[in-house]
Design an enzyme around this catalytic site. Structure first.
Site, PDB file in Angstrom:
ATOM      1  N   ASP A 172       0.791  -1.236   0.088  1.00  0.00           N
ATOM      2  CA  ASP A 172      -0.011  -0.095   0.164  1.00  0.00           C
ATOM      3  C   ASP A 172       0.856   1.181  -0.003  1.00  0.00           C
ATOM      4  OD1 ASP A 172      -1.915   1.993   0.322  1.00  0.00           O
ATOM      5  OD2 ASP A 172      -2.805   1.169   2.189  1.00  0.00           O
TER       6      ASP A 172
ATOM      7  N   CYS B  43      -8.911   6.642   4.843  1.00  0.00           N
ATOM      8  CA  CYS B  43      -9.458   5.382   4.541  1.00  0.00           C
ATOM      9  C   CYS B  43     -10.398   4.932   3.465  1.00  0.00           C
ATOM     10  CB  CYS B  43      -9.471   4.092   5.711  1.00  0.00           C
ATOM     11  SG  CYS B  43     -10.254   2.616   5.558  1.00  0.00           S
TER      12      CYS B  43
ATOM     13  N   LEU C 156     -11.615  -7.277  -0.143  1.00  0.00           N
ATOM     14  CA  LEU C 156     -12.477  -7.998   0.601  1.00  0.00           C
ATOM     15  C   LEU C 156     -12.370  -7.280   1.887  1.00  0.00           C
ATOM     16  CD1 LEU C 156     -11.573 -11.335  -0.856  1.00  0.00           C
ATOM     17  CD2 LEU C 156     -13.632 -10.355  -1.595  1.00  0.00           C
TER      18      LEU C 156
END
Length: 569
Positions: free
Chosen positions: A204, A242, A457
């Site tokens: 990330d 986020c 997911l």
């Protein structure tokens, strides 16, 4: 072009220096040029890079620069990076599964233990920025995922995990070769071959942590630390949230394209095949940092009320009069509830309807599609015979951000703009929905049929609250894979599993003492053949003893000798 093969994986990086083997001159002695052969070296480098770019690995990838520009900036000393070898492995795996319409999935790991325990069943390793911000930053602070931790935080975690992978690879290789050929054959027949701990790492990179220079330095750091791929999102650095929080601010489409191009350029300079994943958070983002890019204009919200007082003025006056933060928030909420906002296209459609000429909108739309707001205003005036009032500045926030209409349309448009510069595309969604994902994939693959997709997911979804049957849940990742979502990850699985396991053990240990530990840990380790049961061996005691045995003799100093308590297992 014929590429070298390393363990069955095409290694296009190797072609970069093939000229050293072909030429019989000073370069056969030194891998970098002397003053007598600089031009020859330069030309050969350009040719090798162009062949590399034309290989199957970069099919469909566009670059906004030339091989000449790369060579000018790469220096003369050949340097290779293990992450590029891992990237070739990852790319081959993803392409194979994409063609098979099967998934490659990962359970995000937060430490070397989890990385080693997922290696047997998961083919890639994912490192989450959210997990790093909440568990391990370089300043040892913990915080929510606002992307405001030091930019080397995730690369340092990658370094930690990659070093662990390298160690476990050495350990397992040593253990495997210490067996006889008959023992190895028996294990293979039982389906227990050597574990591949070198699972490619996907990391990330948040927003890239700054401007062009920061993005390039971060890409370089990830490649140096062992990451085979990174994903970069189109949120604003400094306003990052986020993907499943509110208040997200996206940057202009062209700004994010620059991030993707900068990442690829950095890796080209390093001769790295590492993968670029372009993520868009526009499906749920409500704010845009700038209106500079015409590609974003059709989604910016404004008012058609010429008498509307700008939101910033309302809040500024109230602040000067001493209003509290809560009062200011209520004022903002009331302003938004009492003032309808539209895109310019919606404003034109409303004007057509109010004039009793709804058919005019199709004429306007066919001419304005893909145009800037400036051009769209002119077309609207020509079609309607009058100006359409539209003000997208009045709703701007106190930070100067524009309000935008989110949803699948903006996400698709952005993903299509990012596609030529990325190996995979990722859209962050508000909820887990196969049909929604299928529609997104169909619109992407209509233009880019070979583009691989990513699906989060996310544990941020309450999976039990979306009406899934047991069968739906069991089939979810395979259903997604059929639509091209080849890379799928539970980004924070390691964090949640860690929490659940320790919570359960702690609760039971308080009442049942060692029985709780034996029942919940050791018995499970034995039943599952979890190698951490013998944690000394797992940590490499046998491997270290073998090394020391090369140098010194005698069994009394062996850490795995007769006195080791692990012989009781």
């Amino acid at each position: 072009m014929s590429l070298k093969k390393v363990n069955g994986i095409s290694n296009s990086v190797g072609v970069m220096f093939n000229h050293m083997k072909r030429k019989k001159h000073t370069l056969s002695t030194f891998p970098y040029p002397t003053k007598n052969d600089e031009q020859e070296y330069y030309d050969s480098q350009v040719n090798d890079i162009e062949r590399w770019w034309n290989s199957e690995r970069f099919k469909g990838i566009e670059r906004l620069y030339t091989a000449h520009e790369v060579v000018k900036h790469k220096g003369t000393l050949p340097i290779s990076y293990p992450s590029s070898v891992q990237a070739e492995k990852l790319y081959s795996l993803l392409r194979k599964r994409f063609d098979e319409k099967k998934p490659v999935h990962s359970l995000g790991s937060i430490d070397p233990v989890q990385a080693s325990q997922t290696a047997l069943n998961q083919e890639v390793l994912y490192v989450s920025g959210w997990a790093c911000s909440s568990v391990l930053t370089t300043t040892n602070e913990v915080s929510p995922d606002f992307g405001d931790y030091p930019y080397d935080t995730v690369p340092n975690q990658v370094d930690r995990l990659f070093r662990a992978q390298l160690f476990h690879d050495k350990k397992s290789w040593h253990e495997w070769l210490s067996l006889t050929e008959e023992e190895r054959a028996k294990r293979r027949s039982e389906g227990h071959g050597r574990v591949d701990y070198l699972r490619p790492i996907i990391s990330d990179a948040d927003t890239g942590h700054g401007g062009t220079g920061s993005v390039m330095k971060l890409a370089k750091l990830f490649a140096e630390r062992g990451s085979a791929a990174i994903h970069i999102e189109d949120q604003l650095h400094g306003g990052k949230r986020c993907g499943h929080l509110a208040g997200k601010v996206i940057v202009p489409t062209s700004t994010h394209v620059s991030r993707l191009v900068a990442t690829r350029l950095q890796w080209d300079i390093m001769n790295c095949s590492n993968l670029v994943i372009a993520r868009t958070d526009s499906e749920s983002a409500t704010l845009l940092s700038s209106s500079i890019d015409p590609a974003d204009h059709e989604f910016i919200l404004g008012t058609t009320n010429e008498n509307m007082r700008p939101l910033v003025e309302v809040l500024s006056d109230a602040k000067e009069q001493g209003s509290s933060s809560n009062e200011l928030l209520k004022l903002e909420k009331d302003w938004l509830e009492n003032n309808d906002l539209f895109t310019f296209d919606e404003a034109v459609k409303n004007s057509c309807n109010s004039l009793g000429k709804p058919d005019l909108f199709e004429s306007y739309k066919s001419r304005s599609r893909g145009k800037s707001n400036h051009a769209a205003r002119k077309i609207a005036k020509e079609v309607l015979g009058q100006d359409v009032f539209f003000d997208w500045d009045s709703p701007r926030t106190t930070e100067g951000y524009y309000m935008v209409k989110n949803g699948i349309d903006v996400a698709v448009k952005r993903a299509l703009a990012f596609a030529p510069y990325a190996d995979l595309l990722w859209v962050e969604t508000k909820s887990p929905n196969v049909e929604y994902a299928r529609d997104f994939a169909a619109r992407i693959h209509e233009k880019f049929p070979d583009k691989m997709l990513v699906y989060n997911l996310s544990p941020s979804f309450n999976w039990s609250a979306h009406g899934f049957t047991e069968e739906d849940l069991q089939n979810f990742i395979w259903d997604l894979a059929r639509h091209g979502f080849v890379l799928q990850l539970i980004s924070l699985a390691g964090l949640h599993q860690n929490a659940v396991g320790m919570w359960e053990l702690s609760q039971n240990f308080k009442e049942k003492g060692m029985k709780a530990y034996v029942d919940l840990v050791q018995k499970k380790e034995k039943e599952l053949s979890c190698d951490v049961l013998t944690h000394q061996k797992w940590s490499g005691a046998n491997y270290a003893d073998s090394l020391f045995g090369i140098i010194q003799t005698g069994s009394q100093t062996s850490s795995t000798g007769a006195d080791s308590t692990e012989h009781s297992f």
